[in-house]
Scaffold this active site. Structure first.
Site, PDB file in Angstrom:
ATOM      1  N   TYR A 196       0.498  -1.094  -0.243  1.00 53.28           N
ATOM      2  CA  TYR A 196      -0.058   0.117  -0.307  1.00 53.28           C
ATOM      3  C   TYR A 196       0.418   1.028  -0.003  1.00 53.28           C
ATOM      4  O   TYR A 196       0.444   2.143  -0.702  1.00 53.28           O
ATOM      5  CB  TYR A 196      -0.954   0.254   1.435  1.00 53.28           C
ATOM      6  N   ALA A 204      -2.121   9.244   5.075  1.00 57.52           N
ATOM      7  CA  ALA A 204      -3.032   8.660   5.259  1.00 57.52           C
ATOM      8  C   ALA A 204      -2.800   6.995   6.511  1.00 57.52           C
ATOM      9  O   ALA A 204      -1.193   7.139   6.141  1.00 57.52           O
ATOM     10  CB  ALA A 204      -4.341   7.649   4.069  1.00 57.52           C
ATOM     11  N   SER A 214      -4.036  14.538   7.619  1.00 61.85           N
ATOM     12  CA  SER A 214      -4.633  13.494   6.660  1.00 61.85           C
ATOM     13  C   SER A 214      -5.467  13.688   7.009  1.00 61.85           C
ATOM     14  O   SER A 214      -6.314  12.780   8.396  1.00 61.85           O
ATOM     15  CB  SER A 214      -3.851  12.547   6.398  1.00 61.85           C
ATOM     16  N   GLN A 223      -4.682  18.323   5.502  1.00 56.74           N
ATOM     17  CA  GLN A 223      -4.912  18.360   4.924  1.00 56.74           C
ATOM     18  C   GLN A 223      -6.661  17.618   4.554  1.00 56.74           C
ATOM     19  O   GLN A 223      -7.093  16.639   5.161  1.00 56.74           O
ATOM     20  CB  GLN A 223      -3.406  16.964   3.864  1.00 56.74           C
ATOM     21  N   TYR A 243     -10.554  16.738   2.185  1.00 52.35           N
ATOM     22  CA  TYR A 243     -10.687  16.345   1.637  1.00 52.35           C
ATOM     23  C   TYR A 243     -12.091  17.507   0.794  1.00 52.35           C
ATOM     24  O   TYR A 243     -13.048  17.735   1.850  1.00 52.35           O
ATOM     25  CB  TYR A 243     -11.054  15.012   0.956  1.00 52.35           C
ATOM     26  N   THR A 261      -6.367  18.691  -0.875  1.00 50.50           N
ATOM     27  CA  THR A 261      -5.844  18.501  -2.123  1.00 50.50           C
ATOM     28  C   THR A 261      -6.657  18.188  -3.708  1.00 50.50           C
ATOM     29  O   THR A 261      -7.854  17.731  -3.420  1.00 50.50           O
ATOM     30  CB  THR A 261      -5.780  16.392  -1.411  1.00 50.50           C
ATOM     31  N   LYS A 283      -3.013  21.197  -3.104  1.00 50.06           N
ATOM     32  CA  LYS A 283      -2.322  20.159  -2.877  1.00 50.06           C
ATOM     33  C   LYS A 283      -2.671  19.188  -4.274  1.00 50.06           C
ATOM     34  O   LYS A 283      -3.514  18.790  -5.148  1.00 50.06           O
ATOM     35  CB  LYS A 283      -1.970  19.319  -1.945  1.00 50.06           C
ATOM     36  N   HIS A 311       0.431  12.977  -6.217  1.00 49.21           N
ATOM     37  CA  HIS A 311       0.373  12.216  -5.315  1.00 49.21           C
ATOM     38  C   HIS A 311       1.253  10.913  -5.630  1.00 49.21           C
ATOM     39  O   HIS A 311       0.733   9.596  -4.954  1.00 49.21           O
ATOM     40  CB  HIS A 311      -1.134  12.081  -5.432  1.00 49.21           C
ATOM     41  N   ASP A 337       5.967  18.230  -4.208  1.00 52.11           N
ATOM     42  CA  ASP A 337       6.582  17.210  -3.593  1.00 52.11           C
ATOM     43  C   ASP A 337       6.170  15.621  -4.949  1.00 52.11           C
ATOM     44  O   ASP A 337       5.999  15.762  -5.920  1.00 52.11           O
ATOM     45  CB  ASP A 337       5.703  16.713  -2.806  1.00 52.11           C
TER      46      ASP A 337
END
Ligand SMILES: Cc1cc2nc3c(=O)[nH]c(=O)nc-3n(C[C@H](O)[C@H](O)[C@H](O)COP(=O)(O)O)c2cc1C
Length: 381
Positions: free
Chosen positions: A27, A82, A109, A130, A132, A158, A254, A278, A309
Site C-alpha cells: 500500500y 493516510a 491527513s 489536509q 478532501y 488535495t 495540493k 500524489h 513533492d
C-alpha cells in the site's frame, strides 16, 4: 538489519519491507497502473546536474526557509499521508514529534489515525491539515471550523484525488479499510506475527478526523466508499474560492500540475500550491512534479509559494528543486518507510540524515543559505 544500518531511502525501505505484512508494505510502496509516473518522479531529478562553485567560505550553513507564513529550520516537510498507525503503532505521533525535533512542518491527513487536536496540543511545530472536499457543504464548513479551533496553521486541499487511483497491488492483496484480504494477503499477515501483536495490543484503529461524520466501524463505510460516496467530483474553482475565503488564512492547493491551474490558484487567493501527482498514486503517465516546476515558478512564483513533492529521496533532489524556485519540498515515502521500520526513532533518523545531506551538499555547492541557490547552479542534460 537494524536502524543504525539504514543510511538512505533504500535501506529504510528494505527494513520496512521486513517488518510489514506484504499488503501494508505494498500500500505504501505501490502506485497507479504501471507505476510509470512513480518511477519517473525520482528519475526526473537525474536529468538535471548541479554545477558547484568553490572557495566561498562555507563553514556555517543556514537551511531555514519561510513558506506559507511558517518559519522552518529546513526546507523539507512531511507531506500528509493516510493511515499512519497501520504502519507503526506510534503513527502520526511519531511523525509529528520527529518533525518538531527537526524544526519542520508536518501534515495531518483527513484519513489520519490520530486527531488533529491531539497533535496540535502536543507539538509546537507548524501543522498542515489536509482536506478532501465533501458533497455535504455543511460538513466541509464544520470540518474547517474544527481545524480553525484546533489551531491548524495551514489548510491544504488535495485536488488530485477527485476519484481513486488504480492501485493494482492493493487489488491483488485485498488491501482496503476495513480489510478485505485475499487468501494470499492473509498469508502475508500470518508470516509477520509481530506486526499483528503490536496492532492488537495498542489503541483501537480509528480515523478521528472523520469518525464524528462517517461511520467507519463494522464495515459500514469503507475508505473506498468514502471516496466514491462522500467526496464531491463536481467540485469547481468556485467552490475552492469560497473555501479560501471561509478559511481566511494560509491556504494551499495540493496536486496542481499545470501552469493554467497554478495561475487560477493565485487568482482565487491561495497562498501556495504543491506541484504533486500524489506520489504517482493517481494518474499514471502524468508528468513528474520536478519537470513542471520551472514553468510554474515562472508563471506564479512572484505571487504565491510554489512547493513540490514526489520522488524526493536525497538532499541533492531538494537542492535541485530549490534551485529551480521551489520554496520547500514535501516527502511521503521518505519518512513512511522509516516510520514502519522503527517508529519515531526511524523518522528522526531519516529527517536527520536528510538535514546532514543538504548541509553537506550546500557546502559542496558553495552556498551558505537557501537564497543563494539559483538556476545558475543547474544544467539539464
Ligand atoms: C501511503 C501513502 C498515503 C498517502 N495519503 C495521502 C493523503 O491521505 N492525502 C494526501 O493529500 N496525500 C497523500 N499521499 C501523498 C503524499 O502526501 C505525497 O504527495 C506523496 O507521497 C509524495 O511522493 P513520495 O512518496 O514519492 O515522496 C499519500 C502517499 C502515500 C505513499
Amino acid at each position: 538489519m537494524r536502524l543504525r544500518d539504514c543510511h538512505n531511502f533504500h535501506d529504510f525501505r528494505r527494513l520496512a519491507k521486513r517488518r510489514l505484512p506484504g499488503p501494508i508494505f505494498n500500500y505504501i510502496d505501490g502506485a497507479a497502473d504501471d507505476e510509470v509516473t512513480y518511477r519517473r518522479n525520482t528519475a526526473s531529478f537525474e536529468r538535471c546536474d548541479l554545477v558547484p562553485n568553490i572557495l566561498r567560505g562555507v563553514e556555517t550553513i543556514d537551511l531555514s526557509v519561510t513558506v506559507l507564513g511558517q518559519k522552518l529550520a529546513m526546507p523539507v516537510y512531511c507531506s500528509p499521508t493516510a493511515l499512519q498507525r497501520l504502519f507503526h503503532h506510534q503513527g502520526e505521533r511519531a511523525v509529528a514529534a520527529a518533525a518538531e525535533k527537526s524544526g519542520t512542518m508536518f501534515g495531518v491527513s483527513s484519513l489520519g489515525t490520530v486527531s488533529l487536536e491531539e497533535l496540535r496540543k502536543a507539538h509546537k511545530t507548524p501543522q498542515v491539515y489536509q482536506f478532501y472536499f465533501h458533497k455535504d457543504r455543511g460538513l466541509n464548513r464544520a470540518m474547517m471550523q474544527r481545524a480553525k479551533e484546533a489551531g491548524v496553521d495551514v489548510m491544504m486541499l488535495t485536488v488530485d484525488s477527485i476519484t481513486g487511483g488504480n492501485r493494482e497491488r492493493d487489488l491483488r492483496t485485498g488491501f482496503s479499510i476495513p480489510f478485505r484480504l485475499t487468501l494470499g494477503g492473509m498469508l502475508q499477515f500470518a508470516i509477520k506475527p509481530l506486526w499483528g501483536i503490536n496492532y492488537v495490543t495498542h489503541e483501537r484503529f480509528k480515523l478521528p478526523q472523520l469518525d464524528e461524520h462517517v461511520d467507519m466501524s463494522g464495515g459500514a463505510m469503507s475508505i473506498g466508499r468514502y471516496f466514491t460516496e462522500m467526496l464531491d467530483p463536481s467540485m469547481t474553482w468556485n467552490d475552492v474560492a469560497e473555501m479560501v475565503r471561509a478559511w481566511n488564512g494560509q491556504f494551499c492547493l495540493k496536486g496542481v500540475m499545470s501552469v493554467a491551474d497554478a495561475r487560477r490558484a493565485a487568482e482565487i487567493g491561495c497562498s501556495g500550491i504543491v506541484i504533486s501527482n500524489h506520489g504517482g498514486r493517481q494518474l499514471d503517465g502524468s508528468r513528474a512534479p520536478f519537470d513542471q516546476l520551472a514553468e510554474i515558478v515562472d508563471a506564479v512564483g512572484d505571487r504565491i509559494d510554489v512547493l513540490m513533492d514526489g520522488g524526493v529521496q536525497r538532499g541533492t533532489h531538494v537542492l535541485k528543486a530549490l534551485s529551480l524556485g521551489a520554496k520547500a519540498v514535501g516527502v511521503g515515502r521518505f519518512y513512511l518507510f522509516p516510520l514502519a521500520a522503527a517508529g519515531q526513532a526511524g523518522v528522526e533518523r531519516a529527517l536527520g540524515l536528510m538535514r546532514t545531506e543538504i548541509e553537506r551538499d550546500m557546502k559542496l555547492m558553495g552556498c551558505t543559505s537557501i537564497s543563494q541557490l539559483s538556476r545558475d547552479n543547474l544544467r539539464f542534460r
